[in-house]
Design a protein around this motif. Structure first.
Motif, short mmCIF file in Angstrom:
data_model
loop_
_atom_site.label_atom_id
_atom_site.label_comp_id
_atom_site.label_asym_id
_atom_site.label_seq_id
_atom_site.Cartn_x
_atom_site.Cartn_y
_atom_site.Cartn_z
N ASN A 1 0.69 8.95 -0.92
CA ASN A 1 1.63 8.29 -0.02
C ASN A 1 2.76 7.68 -0.83
O ASN A 1 2.56 7.20 -1.95
N LEU A 2 3.96 7.74 -0.26
CA LEU A 2 5.13 7.08 -0.83
C LEU A 2 5.49 5.92 0.08
O LEU A 2 5.69 6.10 1.29
N TYR B 1 11.95 13.20 4.69
CA TYR B 1 10.86 12.77 5.58
C TYR B 1 11.37 12.52 6.99
O TYR B 1 12.53 12.12 7.20
N ASP B 2 10.49 12.73 7.94
CA ASP B 2 10.76 12.44 9.35
C ASP B 2 9.55 11.72 9.91
O ASP B 2 8.48 12.32 10.09
N ILE B 3 9.71 10.41 10.16
CA ILE B 3 8.62 9.57 10.69
C ILE B 3 7.36 9.75 9.83
O ILE B 3 6.27 10.04 10.33
N GLY B 4 7.52 9.64 8.54
CA GLY B 4 6.39 9.64 7.63
C GLY B 4 5.91 10.99 7.18
O GLY B 4 5.05 11.09 6.30
N THR B 5 6.43 12.07 7.76
CA THR B 5 5.95 13.41 7.42
C THR B 5 7.01 14.15 6.62
O THR B 5 8.18 14.16 6.98
N GLN C 1 4.94 9.41 3.86
CA GLN C 1 5.78 8.24 3.62
C GLN C 1 5.46 7.21 4.71
O GLN C 1 6.00 7.28 5.81
N LEU C 2 4.54 6.32 4.39
CA LEU C 2 4.08 5.32 5.35
C LEU C 2 4.20 3.93 4.75
O LEU C 2 4.43 3.78 3.54
N GLY C 3 4.02 2.92 5.59
CA GLY C 3 4.16 1.54 5.15
C GLY C 3 2.94 1.05 4.40
O GLY C 3 2.27 0.11 4.81
N SER C 4 2.65 1.69 3.28
CA SER C 4 1.51 1.33 2.44
C SER C 4 1.89 1.61 1.00
O SER C 4 2.91 2.27 0.73
#
Length: 421
Positions: A169-170, A255-259, A286-289
């Protein structure tokens, strides 16, 4: 009615019962033969024209035809050898003899001969498609591309890396990097300050030597990252600068909504190690982590000896190593025909196609119309000994009855001859 005709009919009956006793004898003799398919004798009448409603009757006889219950599977028994194979469902193994002629069989008691080829107890060599780093495909209506399955690799073997996958994850909240790894700065980069993720993966060259690659992910804009890959052996004190430029990148990741939308793969071009490795990045979110890159792998294996072989349910033959991942060597296809019971039966529990059986079709185990392959199992003979003993008694009684008819005809013939004495 002719006495001679009656005697001929009795001989026909005795011959027919002899044929039945022959199939019973073969079945009982092969009750313990791996993959043997039982034979049976079918009877049909032979009728001679007796004229138009007259009182004379011309006796005919009986004809026989041998049938084989090839489509009836035998029970499976467990073994300890990984190269003992049984088919659960429809299909046949494709084998060849010493002259290269190809046959079908259900007898899967394969062991390695002195050349390393898998050969069953009847001496037929198992055929399969060689795996050269890509998934094999079948030639549906012919045996083209099939080669002997050989597991005799000795000594050390090595396989160069060709593909891999990186998961992680980024962090969506990471800052936009001021110093980009793609610029190969002459001084070290503060990765944490720049929100840069560094992770490493190891591949193998053709000599089995390990090659470590450093992956750098740097945020360049909203929903945009840059990935750059360096050969770790070219680094200074484990970081920048690298004595050579990147072996991949820089590539822009969108990325588009994390993907990740593109690119889903990048290619490592490393001429120094004669490697070209395709890396799948589709699992990098790409998520908030927190940013992580601790999942994934690269294929290939170092220089080490094969420990054992195994066969999966889809027929893939794997070489297993002590330290590295298993490597696919071959994939065993299965063959089938429209009417298996009409295959031509030959010695050694093998079959050939005939006009009545239909043409052969090849496919892989587990796909539509084909069964699965079970390792460490063998298919037993489908002979039921109790049934065969019952059939033997019936044939014996019928043979005796036909011999009595012949004897009676002979006695009547002698009486007729004595009338002229």
């Amino acid at each position: 009615m002719s006495l001679f005709g009656t005697m001929k009919t009795a001989v026909s009956g005795m011959n027919a019962q002899s044929n039945k006793l022959g199939t019973v004898g073969d079945n009982i003799a092969n009750a313990s033969t791996t993959g043997y398919k039982s034979a049976s004798t079918a009877f049909s009448s032979l009728v001679l024209n007796s004229g138009g409603g007259g009182g004379n009757y011309n006796s005919g006889g009986v004809d026989t035809k041998v049938k084989y219950s090839i489509s009836q599977a035998g029970a499976t028994v467990a073994t300890q050898s990984p190269t003992d194979l049984a088919i659960n469902g429809d299909g046949f193994f494709v084998v060849q003899d010493a002259s290269g002629s190809i046959f079908l069989t259900r007898a899967g008691s394969f062991t390695a001969d002195d050349n390393g080829n898998l050969v069953n107890d009847a001496g037929f060599t198992l055929l399969g498609y060689q795996n050269n780093g890509t998934t094999p495909t079948t030639v549906v209506n012919s045996y083209d591309g099939l080669v002997p399955v050989n597991i005799g690799a000795s000594g050390l073997t090595a396989t160069a890396s060709t593909e891999g996958q990186l998961k992680g994850n980024l962090n969506k909240s990471a800052v936009i990097a001021e110093d980009l790894p793609s610029e190969n700065p002459t001084t070290s980069i503060d990765l944490e300050k720049n929100g840069i993720l560094k992770t490493s993966m190891t591949g193998y060259n053709a000599y089995g030597e390990t090659v470590k690659y450093d992956f750098y992910f740097a945020k360049t804009d909203v929903d945009t990252w840059e990935v750059t890959v360096y050969d770790a052996s070219k680094s200074t004190n484990g970081g920048f600068p690298y004595s050579d430029g990147p072996v991949s990148g820089p590539e822009t990741m969108n990325y588009d909504i994390g993907t990740l939308t593109d690119p889903e793969t990048i290619t490592i071009d490393d001429p120094n190690n004669d490697l070209s490795i395709t890396i799948d990045l589709s699992a990098m979110t790409q998520l908030g982590s927190a940013s992580t890159g601790d999942g994934g792998n690269i294929n290939g294996n170092p220089a080490e000896a094969v420990q054992s072989v195994s066969v999966s349910a889809d027929g893939t033959v794997y070489a297993n190593y002590a330290k590295s991942a298993a490597r696919a060597l071959y994939q065993i296809p299965l063959a089938d025909v429209a009417s298996p019971d009409n295959l031509t039966v030959l010695s050694g529990n093998v079959f050939q196609t005939s006009a009545e059986s239909g043409v052969v079709t090849l496919g892989f185990a587990g796909t539509s119309g084909f069964g699965s392959i079970n390792s460490k199992q063998l298919e037993s003979s489908n002979v039921d000994t109790a049934t065969e003993l019952t059939e033997m008694i019936q044939a014996q009684r019928s043979y005796t009855a036909n011999s009595k008819v012949f004897q009676t005809g002979s006695d009547l013939m002698e009486t007729l001859i004595n009338l002229v004495r």
